[in-house]
Scaffold this motif. Structure first.
Motif, PDB file in Angstrom:
ATOM      1  N   SER A  30       0.458  -1.443   0.240  1.00 53.37           N
ATOM      2  CA  SER A  30       0.276   0.207   0.245  1.00 53.37           C
ATOM      3  C   SER A  30       0.870   1.624  -0.399  1.00 53.37           C
ATOM      4  O   SER A  30       1.977   1.145   1.138  1.00 53.37           O
ATOM      5  CB  SER A  30      -0.951   0.002   1.223  1.00 53.37           C
ATOM      6  OG  SER A  30      -1.756   1.066   0.881  1.00 53.37           O
ATOM      7  N   ALA A  32       1.498   4.794   0.576  1.00 51.03           N
ATOM      8  CA  ALA A  32       1.058   5.902   0.946  1.00 51.03           C
ATOM      9  C   ALA A  32       1.702   7.829   0.314  1.00 51.03           C
ATOM     10  O   ALA A  32       2.668   8.034   0.569  1.00 51.03           O
ATOM     11  CB  ALA A  32       1.561   6.263   2.929  1.00 51.03           C
ATOM     12  N   HIS A  72      -3.172   5.069  -1.393  1.00 49.19           N
ATOM     13  CA  HIS A  72      -4.009   5.432   0.199  1.00 49.19           C
ATOM     14  C   HIS A  72      -4.835   5.894   0.430  1.00 49.19           C
ATOM     15  O   HIS A  72      -5.596   5.599   0.279  1.00 49.19           O
ATOM     16  CB  HIS A  72      -2.565   6.375   1.006  1.00 49.19           C
ATOM     17  CG  HIS A  72      -2.161   4.791   1.854  1.00 49.19           C
ATOM     18  ND1 HIS A  72      -1.639   5.571   3.073  1.00 49.19           N
ATOM     19  CD2 HIS A  72      -1.910   3.658   1.714  1.00 49.19           C
ATOM     20  CE1 HIS A  72      -1.327   4.682   3.732  1.00 49.19           C
ATOM     21  NE2 HIS A  72      -1.255   3.541   3.001  1.00 49.19           N
ATOM     22  N   TYR A  75      -5.137  13.276  -2.351  1.00 46.92           N
ATOM     23  CA  TYR A  75      -4.648  14.309  -1.549  1.00 46.92           C
ATOM     24  C   TYR A  75      -4.602  15.159  -1.841  1.00 46.92           C
ATOM     25  O   TYR A  75      -5.207  15.586  -0.737  1.00 46.92           O
ATOM     26  CB  TYR A  75      -3.068  13.486  -1.672  1.00 46.92           C
ATOM     27  CG  TYR A  75      -2.116  14.014  -2.834  1.00 46.92           C
ATOM     28  CD1 TYR A  75      -1.934  15.407  -3.041  1.00 46.92           C
ATOM     29  CD2 TYR A  75      -2.102  12.157  -3.773  1.00 46.92           C
ATOM     30  CE1 TYR A  75      -1.440  15.731  -4.193  1.00 46.92           C
ATOM     31  CE2 TYR A  75      -1.229  12.993  -4.560  1.00 46.92           C
ATOM     32  CZ  TYR A  75      -1.366  14.629  -5.284  1.00 46.92           C
ATOM     33  OH  TYR A  75      -0.680  14.868  -6.551  1.00 46.92           O
ATOM     34  N   LEU A 178      -6.901   2.962  -1.469  1.00 54.34           N
ATOM     35  CA  LEU A 178      -7.488   2.121   0.054  1.00 54.34           C
ATOM     36  C   LEU A 178      -8.340   2.866   0.201  1.00 54.34           C
ATOM     37  O   LEU A 178     -10.134   2.057   1.119  1.00 54.34           O
ATOM     38  CB  LEU A 178      -5.972   2.467   0.613  1.00 54.34           C
ATOM     39  CG  LEU A 178      -5.909   1.715   1.993  1.00 54.34           C
ATOM     40  CD1 LEU A 178      -6.893  -0.175   1.930  1.00 54.34           C
ATOM     41  CD2 LEU A 178      -4.778   1.408   3.453  1.00 54.34           C
ATOM     42  N   PHE A 179      -8.438   4.617   0.825  1.00 47.71           N
ATOM     43  CA  PHE A 179      -9.272   4.662   2.158  1.00 47.71           C
ATOM     44  C   PHE A 179     -10.990   5.149   1.379  1.00 47.71           C
ATOM     45  O   PHE A 179     -10.859   6.181  -0.046  1.00 47.71           O
ATOM     46  CB  PHE A 179      -8.843   5.602   2.493  1.00 47.71           C
ATOM     47  CG  PHE A 179      -7.535   6.032   2.946  1.00 47.71           C
ATOM     48  CD1 PHE A 179      -7.550   4.532   4.169  1.00 47.71           C
ATOM     49  CD2 PHE A 179      -6.998   6.819   3.359  1.00 47.71           C
ATOM     50  CE1 PHE A 179      -6.205   4.411   4.610  1.00 47.71           C
ATOM     51  CE2 PHE A 179      -5.565   6.419   3.923  1.00 47.71           C
ATOM     52  CZ  PHE A 179      -5.610   5.332   4.604  1.00 47.71           C
ATOM     53  N   LEU A 243     -10.190   5.816   7.162  1.00 47.99           N
ATOM     54  CA  LEU A 243      -9.014   6.571   7.612  1.00 47.99           C
ATOM     55  C   LEU A 243      -9.816   7.428   8.736  1.00 47.99           C
ATOM     56  O   LEU A 243     -10.118   8.144   9.055  1.00 47.99           O
ATOM     57  CB  LEU A 243      -8.426   7.230   6.751  1.00 47.99           C
ATOM     58  CG  LEU A 243      -6.990   7.889   7.520  1.00 47.99           C
ATOM     59  CD1 LEU A 243      -6.528   6.680   7.754  1.00 47.99           C
ATOM     60  CD2 LEU A 243      -6.323   8.846   6.458  1.00 47.99           C
ATOM     61  N   TRP A 305      -2.761   1.464  10.884  1.00 41.78           N
ATOM     62  CA  TRP A 305      -1.484   1.333   9.813  1.00 41.78           C
ATOM     63  C   TRP A 305      -0.006   2.410  12.143  1.00 41.78           C
ATOM     64  O   TRP A 305      -0.830   3.203  12.346  1.00 41.78           O
ATOM     65  CB  TRP A 305      -1.903   2.556   9.855  1.00 41.78           C
ATOM     66  CG  TRP A 305      -0.639   3.475   8.622  1.00 41.78           C
ATOM     67  CD1 TRP A 305       0.466   3.392   8.490  1.00 41.78           C
ATOM     68  CD2 TRP A 305      -1.033   5.097   8.306  1.00 41.78           C
ATOM     69  NE1 TRP A 305       1.257   4.182   7.097  1.00 41.78           N
ATOM     70  CE2 TRP A 305       0.006   4.898   6.990  1.00 41.78           C
ATOM     71  CE3 TRP A 305      -2.401   5.317   7.360  1.00 41.78           C
ATOM     72  CZ2 TRP A 305       0.447   6.171   6.614  1.00 41.78           C
ATOM     73  CZ3 TRP A 305      -1.924   6.584   7.192  1.00 41.78           C
ATOM     74  CH2 TRP A 305      -0.340   7.025   5.640  1.00 41.78           C
ATOM     75  N   SER A 361       3.648  -1.145   3.743  1.00 41.08           N
ATOM     76  CA  SER A 361       3.449   0.566   4.103  1.00 41.08           C
ATOM     77  C   SER A 361       5.027   1.087   4.653  1.00 41.08           C
ATOM     78  O   SER A 361       4.930   0.703   5.060  1.00 41.08           O
ATOM     79  CB  SER A 361       2.240   0.471   4.456  1.00 41.08           C
ATOM     80  OG  SER A 361       1.998   2.512   4.103  1.00 41.08           O
ATOM     81  N   GLU A 365       2.495   9.016   5.989  1.00 37.43           N
ATOM     82  CA  GLU A 365       2.535  10.059   4.292  1.00 37.43           C
ATOM     83  C   GLU A 365       2.845  10.117   3.813  1.00 37.43           C
ATOM     84  O   GLU A 365       4.318  11.586   4.894  1.00 37.43           O
ATOM     85  CB  GLU A 365       1.269  10.358   4.178  1.00 37.43           C
ATOM     86  CG  GLU A 365       0.446  10.469   2.967  1.00 37.43           C
ATOM     87  CD  GLU A 365      -0.093   9.631   2.391  1.00 37.43           C
ATOM     88  OE1 GLU A 365      -1.018   9.479   1.302  1.00 37.43           O
ATOM     89  OE2 GLU A 365      -1.198   8.816   2.812  1.00 37.43           O
TER      90      GLU A 365
END
Length: 390
Positions: A30, A32, A72, A75, A178-179, A243, A305, A361, A365
């Protein structure tokens, strides 16, 4: 089924097997990569927030160049929305810097206002907090109404661009996100957005019962906001993932954590699980003194995480409770050699991969351009794909 969609299905299956504490064909990766993606593609965070097409291009370049199973999140922050509403908190130190949040503007609620807040947190936020944090919302109508309309339009455009970008990642490269959403825990919400961190810590000593009541009053709202995001995003064959960034716990005394944080945290986690959503807390800092608490969470229903921790202890204490990801240090991606990065990746896989329930991961981030060398990230991910086969 096309080759790309077949690849997408395999990646999704690999990730969810790990979440279910099963052993997939290999360890999932994964990524980030956050706002680092923007700089990698030749843009700045500011450019990507204002021009979402650049954000989309950045993500597409990243997944084309860097091996991974899942990205992830999308953003970008909708800069146009913050501008339309007159945000006092989100800003840039310079044109190339990532967006900053000012804690000095976080204390928009006085300690004397707790009773009003506790009575109706949502009304208090709409009528008091938002006008204090967004200058355009403090104006009289029709100026305020126009700002709201502009903000809503900008947010709608952001949602459409975000949805298109995520669809392109799937159809062009077979990469899922992922989120599906994000929620803030009550005490973090109070400290980050209403009272400021210093104010919240003073309230623990001077107004402990009011602070506790405020956190309890916010709990249903956190659940409602989180579930609202789950309902508003496209349906998925597998459970959606939310998340939960956690800021304050490692700053608290254990007794304060037990009183002001844990009960609400556990209630929120259990509520999401009961509604078929997988919570993914980001356990910032060192959570080792709280591992016994985390063993109480629903088994095989959460992702953890982790930023810090001994991988062997983590696996021993929590490996039968939750899927573990994280721990690979960004500092090594920044300053280490490829060989040093691969050695660390091997150590983590040796400790965390056996039996499944592990997703590779980083420990946090990647945000700035300096957060990791592309050649190190590529080398590590390629190694995990080869070495992490079960």
């Amino acid at each position: 089924m096309s080759e790309i969609m077949n690849l997408y299905q395999k990646r999704v299956e690999r990730v969810y097997k790990a979440i279910n504490l099963e052993q997939p064909d290999r360890v999932p990766i994964s990524s980030a990569l956050g706002t680092w993606s923007s700089y990698y593609a030749g843009y700045t965070d500011s450019e990507s927030n204002w021009d979402l097409d650049k954000c989309s291009k950045s993500l597409l370049k990243v997944v084309n160049d860097i091996p991974m199973d899942v990205l992830h999140m999308f953003y970008a922050r909708p800069g146009g929305m913050y501008q339309a509403l007159g945000s006092k908190s989100f800003h840039y130190l310079n044109e190339s810097n990532i967006v900053q949040y000012s804690d000095e503007n976080a204390e928009v609620m006085t300690s004397e206002e707790y009773p009003e807040f506790i009575k109706d947190p949502f009304r208090f936020m709409v009528e008091k907090v938002l006008p204090r944090k967004y200058s355009e919302l403090a104006k009289d109508s029709p100026a305020k109404d126009l700002a709201l309309a502009k903000g809503a339009m900008q947010f709608g455009m952001y949602g459409a661009k975000k949805g298109a970008a995520e669809a392109n990642l799937i159809t062009q490269y077979g990469i899922p996100m992922l989120f599906d959403g994000l929620a803030i825990m009550p005490l973090d919400w109070i400290a980050d957005f209403f009272r400021g961190i210093k104010g919240a810590f003073m309230d623990m000593r001077r107004r402990p019962e009011e602070l506790l009541e405020a956190a309890q009053a916010l709990t249903p709202l956190v659940i409602r906001f989180g579930m609202g995001q789950m309902f508003s995003t496209p349906p998925k064959a597998n459970p959606k993932i939310i998340l939960l960034p956690l800021h304050l716990p490692t700053m608290l005394k254990t007794a304060d954590f037990d009183k002001f944080y844990w009960p609400m945290f556990k209630t929120i986690i259990e509520a999401f699980v009961a509604n078929g959503v997988i919570p993914m807390p980001f356990y910032e800092g060192d959570w080792s003194r709280y591992y016994d608490h985390l063993q109480e969470l629903p088994v095989k229903k959460t992702l953890g995480w982790f930023e810090h921790g001994d991988p062997k202890e983590l696996k021993q204490k929590l490996g039968n409770t939750m899927c573990i990801l994280g721990l690979f240090p960004l500092t090594l991606l920044q300053y280490g050699t490829k060989e040093e990065c691969i050695t660390k990746a091997k150590e983590l896989l040796d400790d965390l991969a056996p039996g499944g329930g592990y997703i590779f991961s980083t420990d946090k981030e990647l945000l700035s351009a300096a957060d990791g060398k592309a050649e190190n990230i590529i080398a590590v991910n390629k190694f995990v794909m080869e070495y992490g086969i079960y």
